[in-house]
Design an enzyme around this catalytic site. Structure first.
Site, short mmCIF file in Angstrom:
data_model
loop_
_atom_site.label_atom_id
_atom_site.label_comp_id
_atom_site.label_asym_id
_atom_site.label_seq_id
_atom_site.Cartn_x
_atom_site.Cartn_y
_atom_site.Cartn_z
N GLN A 102 0.84 -1.19 0.00
CA GLN A 102 0.00 0.00 0.00
C GLN A 102 0.88 1.24 0.00
OE1 GLN A 102 -2.07 -1.29 3.71
NE2 GLN A 102 -3.93 -1.22 2.51
N HIS A 120 -1.23 1.08 -4.52
CA HIS A 120 -1.63 2.49 -4.51
C HIS A 120 -0.75 3.37 -5.39
CE1 HIS A 120 -3.82 1.74 -0.45
NE2 HIS A 120 -4.53 1.37 -1.49
N CYS A 131 -4.26 12.76 -20.79
CA CYS A 131 -3.82 11.86 -21.87
C CYS A 131 -3.18 10.58 -21.32
CB CYS A 131 -2.87 12.57 -22.83
SG CYS A 131 -1.19 12.81 -22.19
N SER A 222 0.34 -2.67 8.65
CA SER A 222 -0.89 -2.01 8.19
C SER A 222 -1.98 -2.25 9.22
CB SER A 222 -1.34 -2.56 6.83
OG SER A 222 -2.60 -2.03 6.49
N SER A 223 -2.71 -1.20 9.55
CA SER A 223 -3.83 -1.39 10.47
C SER A 223 -5.09 -1.78 9.69
CB SER A 223 -4.07 -0.11 11.28
OG SER A 223 -4.20 0.98 10.41
N CYS A 265 7.86 -3.92 12.06
CA CYS A 265 8.23 -4.75 10.91
C CYS A 265 9.71 -5.11 10.91
CB CYS A 265 7.88 -4.03 9.61
SG CYS A 265 6.12 -3.84 9.39
ZN LIG Z 1 -1.33 14.88 -21.13
#
Ligand SMILES: [Zn+2]
Length: 278
Positions: A102, A120, A131, A222-223, A265
Protein backbone atom coordinates in the site's frame (compact mmCIF):
# COMPACT_ATOMS: atom_id res chain seq x y z
CA UNK A 1 11.55 3.05 21.99
CA UNK A 2 11.50 -0.06 19.87
CA UNK A 3 9.30 -2.82 21.18
CA UNK A 4 10.76 -6.26 20.69
CA UNK A 5 8.18 -8.68 19.29
CA UNK A 6 7.30 -11.69 21.41
CA UNK A 7 9.87 -14.18 20.15
CA UNK A 8 7.73 -17.26 20.79
CA UNK A 9 5.05 -15.86 18.48
CA UNK A 10 7.62 -15.19 15.77
CA UNK A 11 8.84 -18.76 16.13
CA UNK A 12 5.25 -19.97 15.74
CA UNK A 13 4.88 -17.79 12.64
CA UNK A 14 8.12 -19.19 11.23
CA UNK A 15 6.83 -22.73 11.79
CA UNK A 16 3.65 -21.83 9.93
CA UNK A 17 5.56 -20.33 6.99
CA UNK A 18 8.23 -23.00 6.73
CA UNK A 19 7.78 -25.08 3.55
CA UNK A 20 4.75 -23.03 2.54
CA UNK A 21 4.35 -20.37 -0.14
CA UNK A 22 3.26 -16.96 1.09
CA UNK A 23 2.51 -13.42 0.03
CA UNK A 24 3.11 -10.21 1.96
CA UNK A 25 0.79 -7.22 2.21
CA UNK A 26 2.63 -4.16 3.49
CA UNK A 27 1.48 -0.78 4.77
CA UNK A 28 2.90 2.43 6.18
CA UNK A 29 4.41 0.67 9.19
CA UNK A 30 6.90 -1.02 6.87
CA UNK A 31 8.40 2.36 5.97
CA UNK A 32 8.36 4.30 9.24
CA UNK A 33 11.89 3.09 10.04
CA UNK A 34 12.96 4.74 6.79
CA UNK A 35 11.82 8.09 8.14
CA UNK A 36 8.60 8.23 6.15
CA UNK A 37 5.79 9.45 8.38
CA UNK A 38 2.84 7.17 8.86
CA UNK A 39 0.33 9.27 6.97
CA UNK A 40 -3.29 8.61 7.62
CA UNK A 41 -3.58 7.21 4.16
CA UNK A 42 -1.52 6.04 1.23
CA UNK A 43 -1.09 9.40 -0.41
CA UNK A 44 -2.02 12.01 2.13
CA UNK A 45 0.27 14.91 2.80
CA UNK A 46 -2.26 16.58 5.06
CA UNK A 47 -4.03 15.62 8.24
CA UNK A 48 -7.18 15.64 6.15
CA UNK A 49 -6.24 13.89 2.92
CA UNK A 50 -7.08 15.56 -0.33
CA UNK A 51 -9.90 13.82 -2.13
CA UNK A 52 -9.51 12.83 -5.77
CA UNK A 53 -12.49 14.97 -6.78
CA UNK A 54 -11.00 18.01 -5.06
CA UNK A 55 -7.68 17.50 -6.85
CA UNK A 56 -9.21 17.03 -10.29
CA UNK A 57 -11.83 19.72 -9.89
CA UNK A 58 -9.84 22.67 -8.64
CA UNK A 59 -6.67 24.27 -9.99
CA UNK A 60 -6.21 25.89 -6.60
CA UNK A 61 -6.29 22.50 -4.88
CA UNK A 62 -3.72 21.17 -7.33
CA UNK A 63 -1.53 24.21 -6.72
CA UNK A 64 -1.70 23.62 -2.98
CA UNK A 65 -1.04 19.91 -3.34
CA UNK A 66 1.97 20.30 -5.64
CA UNK A 67 3.45 23.17 -3.62
CA UNK A 68 3.57 20.91 -0.58
CA UNK A 69 4.38 17.71 -2.43
CA UNK A 70 7.25 19.49 -4.18
CA UNK A 71 8.75 20.19 -0.75
CA UNK A 72 7.90 16.80 0.73
CA UNK A 73 9.66 14.97 -2.09
CA UNK A 74 12.98 16.17 -0.78
CA UNK A 75 12.39 13.92 2.21
CA UNK A 76 10.65 10.98 0.56
CA UNK A 77 13.00 11.03 -2.44
CA UNK A 78 15.95 10.57 -0.08
CA UNK A 79 14.46 7.70 1.92
CA UNK A 80 16.40 4.44 1.96
CA UNK A 81 15.17 0.87 2.56
CA UNK A 82 15.31 -0.26 6.19
CA UNK A 83 16.14 -3.60 7.83
CA UNK A 84 12.54 -4.78 7.32
CA UNK A 85 12.62 -4.10 3.58
CA UNK A 86 15.94 -5.92 3.32
CA UNK A 87 14.76 -8.90 5.38
CA UNK A 88 11.63 -9.21 3.25
CA UNK A 89 13.70 -9.19 0.05
CA UNK A 90 15.86 -11.93 1.60
CA UNK A 91 12.79 -14.01 2.43
CA UNK A 92 12.18 -14.69 -1.27
CA UNK A 93 14.39 -17.72 -0.75
CA UNK A 94 12.04 -18.83 2.06
CA UNK A 95 8.71 -19.14 0.29
CA UNK A 96 7.81 -15.49 -0.26
CA UNK A 97 6.29 -15.27 -3.74
CA UNK A 98 5.41 -11.59 -3.96
CA UNK A 99 4.63 -8.35 -2.14
CA UNK A 100 1.44 -6.34 -2.37
CA UNK A 101 2.20 -2.92 -0.97
CA UNK A 102 0.00 0.00 0.00
CA UNK A 103 3.11 2.17 0.13
CA UNK A 104 4.07 4.37 -2.78
CA UNK A 105 7.73 4.93 -1.82
CA UNK A 106 9.33 2.21 -3.97
CA UNK A 107 11.46 0.99 -1.05
CA UNK A 108 10.66 -2.73 -1.48
CA UNK A 109 12.05 -2.59 -5.01
CA UNK A 110 15.00 -0.52 -3.81
CA UNK A 111 15.75 -3.28 -1.27
CA UNK A 112 15.72 -5.89 -4.04
CA UNK A 113 12.22 -7.36 -3.77
CA UNK A 114 10.91 -8.66 -7.05
CA UNK A 115 7.28 -9.17 -7.94
CA UNK A 116 6.04 -6.09 -6.06
CA UNK A 117 2.48 -4.97 -6.76
CA UNK A 118 2.18 -1.24 -6.03
CA UNK A 119 -1.48 -1.26 -5.06
CA UNK A 120 -1.63 2.49 -4.51
CA UNK A 121 0.81 3.52 -7.22
CA UNK A 122 4.31 4.91 -7.30
CA UNK A 123 5.24 8.35 -6.02
CA UNK A 124 8.27 8.39 -8.34
CA UNK A 125 5.97 8.65 -11.34
CA UNK A 126 3.62 11.34 -12.59
CA UNK A 127 0.52 10.67 -14.66
CA UNK A 128 -1.42 13.05 -16.89
CA UNK A 129 -5.11 12.92 -16.01
CA UNK A 130 -6.02 13.96 -19.54
CA UNK A 131 -3.82 11.86 -21.87
CA UNK A 132 -2.58 9.25 -19.31
CA UNK A 133 1.05 9.82 -20.27
CA UNK A 134 3.45 8.67 -17.55
CA UNK A 135 6.57 10.65 -16.74
CA UNK A 136 9.21 10.71 -14.06
CA UNK A 137 8.81 12.52 -10.78
CA UNK A 138 12.43 13.70 -10.91
CA UNK A 139 11.69 15.42 -14.20
CA UNK A 140 8.60 17.01 -12.59
CA UNK A 141 10.68 18.22 -9.64
CA UNK A 142 13.17 19.82 -12.03
CA UNK A 143 10.38 21.52 -13.98
CA UNK A 144 8.75 22.82 -10.78
CA UNK A 145 12.11 24.09 -9.54
CA UNK A 146 12.64 25.99 -12.81
CA UNK A 147 9.12 27.45 -12.67
CA UNK A 148 9.42 28.50 -9.03
CA UNK A 149 12.90 29.97 -8.82
CA UNK A 150 11.70 32.81 -6.64
CA UNK A 151 9.84 30.62 -4.17
CA UNK A 152 11.24 31.04 -0.69
CA UNK A 153 12.05 27.67 0.83
CA UNK A 154 11.96 28.12 4.58
CA UNK A 155 12.81 25.05 6.63
CA UNK A 156 9.42 25.26 8.31
CA UNK A 157 7.69 24.48 5.04
CA UNK A 158 9.26 21.05 4.95
CA UNK A 159 8.40 20.64 8.60
CA UNK A 160 4.79 21.62 7.93
CA UNK A 161 4.69 19.04 5.17
CA UNK A 162 5.69 16.28 7.52
CA UNK A 163 3.60 17.23 10.51
CA UNK A 164 0.80 19.01 8.82
CA UNK A 165 -0.60 22.06 10.44
CA UNK A 166 0.09 24.10 7.37
CA UNK A 167 -1.99 27.25 7.69
CA UNK A 168 1.16 29.27 8.26
CA UNK A 169 2.28 28.67 4.71
CA UNK A 170 -1.05 29.03 2.93
CA UNK A 171 -0.10 32.28 1.25
CA UNK A 172 2.84 30.69 -0.49
CA UNK A 173 0.64 28.25 -2.38
CA UNK A 174 -0.95 31.03 -4.33
CA UNK A 175 2.36 31.99 -5.93
CA UNK A 176 3.31 28.44 -6.78
CA UNK A 177 3.49 27.84 -10.55
CA UNK A 178 2.13 24.47 -11.69
CA UNK A 179 3.65 22.39 -14.47
CA UNK A 180 1.26 20.98 -17.07
CA UNK A 181 1.59 17.89 -19.27
CA UNK A 182 4.26 18.45 -21.93
CA UNK A 183 2.18 16.39 -24.40
CA UNK A 184 -1.30 17.81 -24.04
CA UNK A 185 -1.16 20.64 -21.51
CA UNK A 186 -3.35 18.55 -19.20
CA UNK A 187 -3.46 18.14 -15.42
CA UNK A 188 -0.58 16.28 -13.81
CA UNK A 189 -0.96 14.10 -10.73
CA UNK A 190 1.49 11.89 -8.85
CA UNK A 191 0.80 8.33 -10.04
CA UNK A 192 -0.70 7.37 -6.72
CA UNK A 193 -4.25 6.46 -5.74
CA UNK A 194 -5.96 9.31 -3.93
CA UNK A 195 -8.73 9.04 -1.39
CA UNK A 196 -11.98 8.77 -3.30
CA UNK A 197 -10.20 7.14 -6.24
CA UNK A 198 -10.35 3.43 -7.05
CA UNK A 199 -7.35 1.18 -7.34
CA UNK A 200 -7.07 0.20 -11.03
CA UNK A 201 -8.94 -3.06 -11.64
CA UNK A 202 -6.04 -4.93 -13.27
CA UNK A 203 -3.84 -4.18 -10.27
CA UNK A 204 -6.47 -5.54 -7.87
CA UNK A 205 -6.82 -8.66 -10.02
CA UNK A 206 -3.07 -9.16 -9.99
CA UNK A 207 -3.03 -8.91 -6.19
CA UNK A 208 -5.90 -11.41 -5.82
CA UNK A 209 -4.07 -13.77 -8.17
CA UNK A 210 -0.98 -13.63 -5.97
CA UNK A 211 -3.01 -14.26 -2.81
CA UNK A 212 -4.76 -17.21 -4.44
CA UNK A 213 -1.52 -18.69 -5.72
CA UNK A 214 0.00 -18.78 -2.24
CA UNK A 215 -0.85 -20.56 1.00
CA UNK A 216 -0.36 -17.87 3.64
CA UNK A 217 -0.88 -14.10 3.67
CA UNK A 218 1.39 -12.05 5.93
CA UNK A 219 0.28 -8.50 6.72
CA UNK A 220 3.12 -6.15 7.67
CA UNK A 221 2.69 -2.71 9.18
CA UNK A 222 -0.89 -2.01 8.19
CA UNK A 223 -3.83 -1.39 10.47
CA UNK A 224 -6.01 -2.42 7.49
CA UNK A 225 -8.23 0.62 7.92
CA UNK A 226 -8.89 0.86 4.21
CA UNK A 227 -10.76 -1.82 2.33
CA UNK A 228 -8.11 -1.89 -0.41
CA UNK A 229 -5.97 -3.97 1.97
CA UNK A 230 -8.53 -5.62 4.23
CA UNK A 231 -10.26 -7.37 1.34
CA UNK A 232 -7.22 -9.60 0.75
CA UNK A 233 -7.22 -10.68 4.38
CA UNK A 234 -10.93 -11.47 4.16
CA UNK A 235 -10.40 -13.30 0.91
CA UNK A 236 -7.67 -15.50 2.36
CA UNK A 237 -9.63 -16.18 5.53
CA UNK A 238 -12.66 -17.16 3.45
CA UNK A 239 -10.50 -19.64 1.57
CA UNK A 240 -9.57 -21.17 4.91
CA UNK A 241 -5.94 -20.15 4.48
CA UNK A 242 -3.84 -18.78 7.34
CA UNK A 243 -3.29 -15.06 7.85
CA UNK A 244 -0.38 -13.70 9.89
CA UNK A 245 -0.57 -10.07 11.01
CA UNK A 246 2.51 -8.17 12.18
CA UNK A 247 1.64 -4.65 13.27
CA UNK A 248 2.09 -2.27 16.15
CA UNK A 249 -1.35 -1.98 17.68
CA UNK A 250 -4.72 -3.40 16.68
CA UNK A 251 -5.87 -3.86 13.09
CA UNK A 252 -9.24 -4.34 11.46
CA UNK A 253 -8.17 -7.84 10.46
CA UNK A 254 -7.19 -9.13 13.91
CA UNK A 255 -10.27 -11.33 14.27
CA UNK A 256 -9.28 -13.14 11.08
CA UNK A 257 -5.64 -13.62 12.00
CA UNK A 258 -4.22 -17.07 12.67
CA UNK A 259 -1.26 -15.39 14.37
CA UNK A 260 -1.10 -11.73 15.44
CA UNK A 261 2.25 -10.27 16.39
CA UNK A 262 2.20 -6.87 18.03
CA UNK A 263 5.56 -5.55 16.90
CA UNK A 264 7.45 -3.46 14.40
CA UNK A 265 8.23 -4.75 10.91
CA UNK A 266 11.99 -4.35 10.98
CA UNK A 267 12.66 -6.20 14.20
CA UNK A 268 10.03 -8.89 13.60
CA UNK A 269 11.13 -9.61 10.03
CA UNK A 270 14.76 -9.76 11.09
CA UNK A 271 13.92 -12.44 13.68
CA UNK A 272 11.64 -14.22 11.21
CA UNK A 273 14.37 -14.34 8.60
CA UNK A 274 16.81 -15.83 11.11
CA UNK A 275 14.21 -18.42 12.11
CA UNK A 276 13.42 -19.42 8.55
CA UNK A 277 17.09 -19.70 7.69
CA UNK A 278 17.35 -22.51 10.28
ZN1 LIG B 1 -1.33 14.88 -21.13
Amino acid sequence: MTLAPATDLVVTAADLLRDRSWAALTGAGASTDSGIPDYRGPTSIRATPMQFSEFTGSAEARRRYWARSYQGWRRIGRAQPNAGHRALAGLETAGLRGVITQNVDGLHQAAGSRGVINLHGDIARVVCLDCERLSSRLEMQRRLADLNLDLPVPARLEHAELRPDGDAVVEQWHDFVLADCTECGGRLKPDVVFFGESVPRDRVAQAYALVEATEVLVVLGSSLTVMSGLRFVRHNAKRGQPVVIINRGPTRGDALATIKIDGGCSETLTVLQTQLAC
